[in-house]
Design a protein around this motif. Structure first.
Motif, PDB file in Angstrom:
ATOM      1  N   TRP A 165      23.255  -9.148  -2.739  1.00 22.32           N
ATOM      2  CA  TRP A 165      22.753  -7.960  -2.029  1.00 22.32           C
ATOM      3  C   TRP A 165      21.330  -8.200  -1.528  1.00 22.32           C
ATOM      4  CZ3 TRP A 165      19.358  -3.711  -3.540  1.00 22.32           C
ATOM      5  CH2 TRP A 165      19.550  -2.537  -2.798  1.00 22.32           C
ATOM      6  N   ASP A 259      23.555  -2.738   3.227  1.00 25.28           N
ATOM      7  CA  ASP A 259      24.457  -1.702   2.732  1.00 25.28           C
ATOM      8  C   ASP A 259      25.769  -1.658   3.516  1.00 25.28           C
ATOM      9  OD1 ASP A 259      22.778  -0.931   0.721  1.00 25.28           O
ATOM     10  OD2 ASP A 259      21.851   0.696   1.843  1.00 25.28           O
ATOM     11  N   ARG A 273      22.614   0.217  -5.203  1.00 23.58           N
ATOM     12  CA  ARG A 273      21.768   1.007  -4.308  1.00 23.58           C
ATOM     13  C   ARG A 273      21.192   2.220  -5.026  1.00 23.58           C
ATOM     14  NH1 ARG A 273      18.174   0.914  -0.766  1.00 23.58           N
ATOM     15  NH2 ARG A 273      19.370  -0.284   0.762  1.00 23.58           N
TER      16      ARG A 273
END
Length: 356
Positions: A165, A259, A273
């Motif tokens: 991520w 995202d 997140r």
């Protein structure tokens, strides 16, 4: 102007040690981050539809002192035009003032870098010193391994997912600045223009220092100011608006991509997140005060505003339409358009598409 060696020495002495890991854990983290940075680049290019002839490179993995040294190198490159102007001026300051002042600012820069070095997860370094052949590198993706490990442990998230991520965000910056050939030089020219618009006479500098002292006192009492606003000249405000707009765009684009791509390749992206957003807003009162002073709270706001701009424009006109933002400096959004994406869509959608 700044004793850079002292800045490095101060920063590496003050920076906190990273999390306790075994030699094998450290080796595994470094290896995985290098691998995931290459994987993330493919995901980012496919999703953003920004392509480049630059060959993909694995990320450079550093510890906290390594990050400090790398940023000092970058600062020296960025500040070179201002340093040259001051040294070639008609009225250079006395040698004793230069000697003492450079050591003071060296310690200050080192202390700021020590504070940041335990928090930054990664960055795309735009400005690097020339290589041994004299050629200027295009940039370098750097990941701070101990900070990534510390964050994933603190938030209790899946390490593999979190590392990928983070790589998605940072690789988006590499794709932006290697795929949009004019963007790096545009940012450099704006930064140089900002620096050279400084008021360098002694009375003005003293006034800026008084403003900075007032700002520190205000922020300690809970105010919202920051040092950048306090020390800039009126002529720098317009330039800073342009810089703020473009950095809000690139940071928001990075957040949007990480995202948007995340659900297909990062199974636990929703959990990451949510916890990461809480972590950004947390910290001690002292930590939050320093972040406000250094403008880091403004940077956090840039992530949110920029991401909302990108999301709205992509929803309106698709990725091909959004990519017109990279056509030229004239198609970049203004700060007003960041807040009102429909104004950007109305102004720009008649321009030619991004060249293949």
């Amino acid at each position: 102007m700044i004793d850079w060696d002292l800045a490095v020495t101060t920063g590496t002495r003050l920076v906190r040690p990273g999390p306790q890991v075994s030699r094998e854990e450290a080796r595994q983290a470094v290896t995985e981050l290098r691998t995931l940075s290459r994987e993330a680049e493919g995901h980012v290019r496919e999703f953003t539809q920004i392509h480049t002839d630059t060959a993909p490179q694995p990320a450079t993995i550093v510890d906290r002192p390594g990050w400090i040294k790398a940023n000092v190198e970058g600062f020296r490159v960025v500040l070179e035009p201002l340093t040259q102007r001051m040294s070639s001026g008609d009225n250079p300051p006395p040698a004793i003032v230069t000697a003492v002042g450079s050591r003071i600012t060296g310690v200050e820069v080192g202390a700021v870098l020590a504070f940041l070095a335990s928090r930054v997860l990664g960055q795309y370094e735009l400005f690097l010193p020339p290589d041994p052949t004299g050629e200027e590198p295009t940039g370098r993706l750097t990941l701070v391994a101990p900070n990534i490990v510390h964050a994933e442990r603190e938030m209790a998230v899946n390490p593999h997912d979190f590392r990928l991520w983070v790589c998605l965000h940072e690789e988006t910056h590499r794709v932006q600045f290697t795929g949009v050939t004019w963007l790096r030089e545009y940012v450099r020219s704006q930064m140089t223009e900002f620096l050279l618009a400084s008021d360098l006479d002694l009375p003005t500098l003293l006034e800026r220092l008084r403003n900075a002292a007032d700002t520190v006192a205000d922020v300690v009492r809970g105010g919202e100011g920051n040092l950048i606003d306090a020390i800039q000249s009126p002529g720098q405000k317009e330039i800073l608006d342009r810089l703020t707009a473009v950095m809000t765009l690139v940071e928001g684009h990075g957040d949007y991509v990480m995202d948007a791509v995340g659900p297909s390749v990062v199974p636990s992206v929703a959990d990451i997140r949510s916890k990461f957003a809480q972590r950004r807003e947390g910290g001690s009162r002292l930590d939050r005060t320093v972040r406000r002073l250094l403008g880091i709270e403004v940077k956090m706001k840039q992530y949110a505003e920029g991401s909302a701009f990108v999301r709205t424009v992509v929803d309106r006109v698709g990725m091909d339409g959004f990519n017109k933002v990279w056509t030229s400096p004239e198609t970049l959004p203004t700060t007003q358009e960041i807040s009102d994406p429909d104004r950007w869509v109305s102004r720009v959608m008649g321009t030619p598409a991004l060249p293949a």
